[in-house]
Motif scaffolding. Structure first.
Motif, PDB file in Angstrom:
ATOM      1  N   VAL A  48       0.733  16.813   4.345  1.00 47.70           N
ATOM      2  CA  VAL A  48      -0.284  15.784   4.320  1.00 47.70           C
ATOM      3  C   VAL A  48       0.013  14.797   4.026  1.00 47.70           C
ATOM      4  O   VAL A  48       0.795  14.098   3.236  1.00 47.70           O
ATOM      5  N   ILE A  49      -0.573  14.038   5.117  1.00 47.32           N
ATOM      6  CA  ILE A  49       0.323  12.660   5.431  1.00 47.32           C
ATOM      7  C   ILE A  49      -1.100  11.938   4.897  1.00 47.32           C
ATOM      8  O   ILE A  49      -2.531  11.482   5.511  1.00 47.32           O
ATOM      9  N   VAL A  50      -1.401  10.579   3.156  1.00 48.66           N
ATOM     10  CA  VAL A  50      -1.993  10.343   2.826  1.00 48.66           C
ATOM     11  C   VAL A  50      -1.729   8.622   3.538  1.00 48.66           C
ATOM     12  O   VAL A  50      -1.053   7.818   2.852  1.00 48.66           O
ATOM     13  N   THR A  51      -3.165   8.053   4.306  1.00 50.28           N
ATOM     14  CA  THR A  51      -2.811   6.488   4.500  1.00 50.28           C
ATOM     15  C   THR A  51      -3.265   5.829   3.820  1.00 50.28           C
ATOM     16  O   THR A  51      -2.259   4.388   4.060  1.00 50.28           O
ATOM     17  N   VAL A 103       0.482  -1.298  -0.020  1.00 55.45           N
ATOM     18  CA  VAL A 103       0.263  -0.173   0.004  1.00 55.45           C
ATOM     19  C   VAL A 103       1.129   1.075  -0.355  1.00 55.45           C
ATOM     20  O   VAL A 103       2.071   1.356   0.785  1.00 55.45           O
ATOM     21  N   THR A 104       0.784   1.788  -0.770  1.00 56.43           N
ATOM     22  CA  THR A 104       1.406   3.457  -1.234  1.00 56.43           C
ATOM     23  C   THR A 104       0.550   4.650  -0.531  1.00 56.43           C
ATOM     24  O   THR A 104      -0.228   4.855  -1.178  1.00 56.43           O
ATOM     25  N   GLY A 105       1.019   5.055   0.306  1.00 56.35           N
ATOM     26  CA  GLY A 105       0.477   5.983   1.303  1.00 56.35           C
ATOM     27  C   GLY A 105       1.664   6.966   0.213  1.00 56.35           C
ATOM     28  O   GLY A 105       2.617   7.252  -0.713  1.00 56.35           O
ATOM     29  N   LEU A 106       1.242   8.178   0.462  1.00 59.10           N
ATOM     30  CA  LEU A 106       1.496   9.864   0.639  1.00 59.10           C
ATOM     31  C   LEU A 106       2.323  10.655   1.054  1.00 59.10           C
ATOM     32  O   LEU A 106       0.817  11.507   1.798  1.00 59.10           O
ATOM     33  N   ILE A 107       2.798  11.611   1.113  1.00 61.43           N
ATOM     34  CA  ILE A 107       2.967  12.846   1.816  1.00 61.43           C
ATOM     35  C   ILE A 107       3.314  14.330   1.151  1.00 61.43           C
ATOM     36  O   ILE A 107       3.927  14.204  -0.049  1.00 61.43           O
ATOM     37  N   GLN A 124       2.287   2.983  14.111  1.00 59.39           N
ATOM     38  CA  GLN A 124       3.568   3.575  14.645  1.00 59.39           C
ATOM     39  C   GLN A 124       3.995   3.863  13.742  1.00 59.39           C
ATOM     40  O   GLN A 124       4.511   5.533  14.234  1.00 59.39           O
ATOM     41  N   ARG A 125       4.668   3.893  13.185  1.00 63.51           N
ATOM     42  CA  ARG A 125       5.339   4.354  11.804  1.00 63.51           C
ATOM     43  C   ARG A 125       4.954   5.513  11.483  1.00 63.51           C
ATOM     44  O   ARG A 125       5.682   6.611  11.144  1.00 63.51           O
ATOM     45  N   LEU A 126       3.491   5.877  11.293  1.00 64.76           N
ATOM     46  CA  LEU A 126       2.878   6.721  10.734  1.00 64.76           C
ATOM     47  C   LEU A 126       2.399   7.450  11.584  1.00 64.76           C
ATOM     48  O   LEU A 126       2.821   8.698  11.153  1.00 64.76           O
ATOM     49  N   LYS A 127       2.122   7.294  12.872  1.00 63.01           N
ATOM     50  CA  LYS A 127       2.670   8.265  14.192  1.00 63.01           C
ATOM     51  C   LYS A 127       3.942   9.081  14.310  1.00 63.01           C
ATOM     52  O   LYS A 127       3.959   9.822  14.866  1.00 63.01           O
ATOM     53  N   ASP A 128       4.984   7.811  14.223  1.00 61.40           N
ATOM     54  CA  ASP A 128       5.993   8.395  13.820  1.00 61.40           C
ATOM     55  C   ASP A 128       6.834  10.292  12.905  1.00 61.40           C
ATOM     56  O   ASP A 128       7.250  10.852  13.242  1.00 61.40           O
ATOM     57  N   MET A 129       5.826   9.489  11.851  1.00 58.75           N
ATOM     58  CA  MET A 129       6.200  10.551  10.836  1.00 58.75           C
ATOM     59  C   MET A 129       5.494  11.230  10.680  1.00 58.75           C
ATOM     60  O   MET A 129       5.784  12.693  10.547  1.00 58.75           O
ATOM     61  N   GLN A 130       3.984  10.972  11.020  1.00 60.30           N
ATOM     62  CA  GLN A 130       3.121  13.045  12.088  1.00 60.30           C
ATOM     63  C   GLN A 130       4.333  13.562  12.581  1.00 60.30           C
ATOM     64  O   GLN A 130       4.122  14.808  12.324  1.00 60.30           O
ATOM     65  N   LYS A 131       4.297  13.390  13.785  1.00 55.07           N
ATOM     66  CA  LYS A 131       5.242  14.191  14.401  1.00 55.07           C
ATOM     67  C   LYS A 131       6.676  14.671  13.023  1.00 55.07           C
ATOM     68  O   LYS A 131       7.068  15.468  13.196  1.00 55.07           O
TER      69      LYS A 131
END
Length: 275
Positions: free
Chosen positions: A209-212, A196-200, A244-251
């Motif tokens: 914006v981070i798209v999950t 699954v490819t997310g997007l920043i 957890q990876r996404l939450k780290d990226m959000q910060k």
């Protein structure tokens, strides 16, 4: 970059104009049991799961589309299992959605597929004969998984060969985090499907914006660390690690999150207009 002139309006304007814009395209919805979105709920609770795509206007890349929605022939193409578990409750084609923004399918320069499940790749056929069909970006692991699924008749599969094996399509695969251009980066997740490819994206009005995509369906899953249920989703451990990876990226990016099938958020953002 910081201009030496404190009140340099020209520099500020040029910096803003170099940032891409984002529109969330609402393409209808699927009807499904809510436990398939957030596990732990009774089977009787139903959910209108939104289907969406993103239109990105980028100063370097042109008009970029992230996902394409459902097939117009969903009742015939999707088969018994999908039509019973995830029936299409309402449908707007990607062609119609683009027209609402003054664009045709021929105006799209690039397509990014978050993954190759039916409700994300179903509109790919609208781009046959266009420049975009020869410029479709997808994770290599996702393309491999989709082909493996359809050619081995995997049970309960959300991959449908006719949706992604369209005439003239050229897939350009990525294997790792890839910056396509300034303010637009793709990253590969290992939850929901193997690729699954997310997007920043750095936007003019909302910042990063981070798209999950479907690695996190809803804000509820995000806030409660609750995975989705049902056989279409592969593993709680992978979900939690990716979360957890996404939450780290959000910060790291000080970003706003956009989730894959959050009904309130998709509707709200589609009404915002250009972001």
């Amino acid at each position: 970059f910081r201009c030496v002139y404190q009140d340099c309006r020209t520099c500020l304007k040029e910096n803003i104009m170099n940032e891409p814009t984002l529109n969330v395209l609402a393409l209808g919805h699927l009807d499904c049991q809510y436990f398939r979105i957030v596990t732990g709920y009774e089977e009787s609770r139903m959910y209108r799961s939104p289907v969406s795509a993103l239109l990105i206007r980028h100063p370097d890349l042109g008009n970029v589309l992230y996902d394409t929605g459902n097939s117009p022939y969903h009742r015939r193409e999707y088969g018994k299992d999908i039509n019973e578990v995830y029936p299409v409750g309402s449908f707007l084609s990607i062609e119609q959605a683009l027209a609402e923004h003054g664009l045709c399918c021929t105006d799209i320069d690039m397509i990014i597929l978050s993954h190759m499940h039916f409700d994300h790749v179903g509109g790919l056929r609208y781009f046959q004969g266009t420049k975009a069909i020869k410029n479709v970006i997808v994770a290599e692991s996702e393309l491999q998984n989709a082909c493996l699924s359809v050619f081995t008749a995997e049970p309960h599969s959300a991959y449908i060969k006719s949706l992604f094996d369209v005439e003239g399509v050229v897939y350009k695969t990525i294997r790792e985090t890839t910056t396509l251009a300034p303010n637009l980066t793709l990253f590969i997740q290992q939850a929901h499907t193997p690729g699954v490819t997310g997007l920043i994206i750095g936007t003019r009005s909302m910042g990063n914006v981070i798209v999950t995509s479907d690695a996190v369906y809803t804000r509820e899953s995000w806030e409660t660390s609750t995975p989705p249920g049902g056989p279409i989703n592969k593993g709680t451990e992978a979900f939690l690690a990716n979360l957890q990876r996404l939450k780290d990226m959000q910060k790291q990016y000080d970003a706003t999150m956009l989730f894959g099938h959050d009904s309130e958020q998709i509707l709200e953002w589609s009404r915002k207009g250009t972001i």
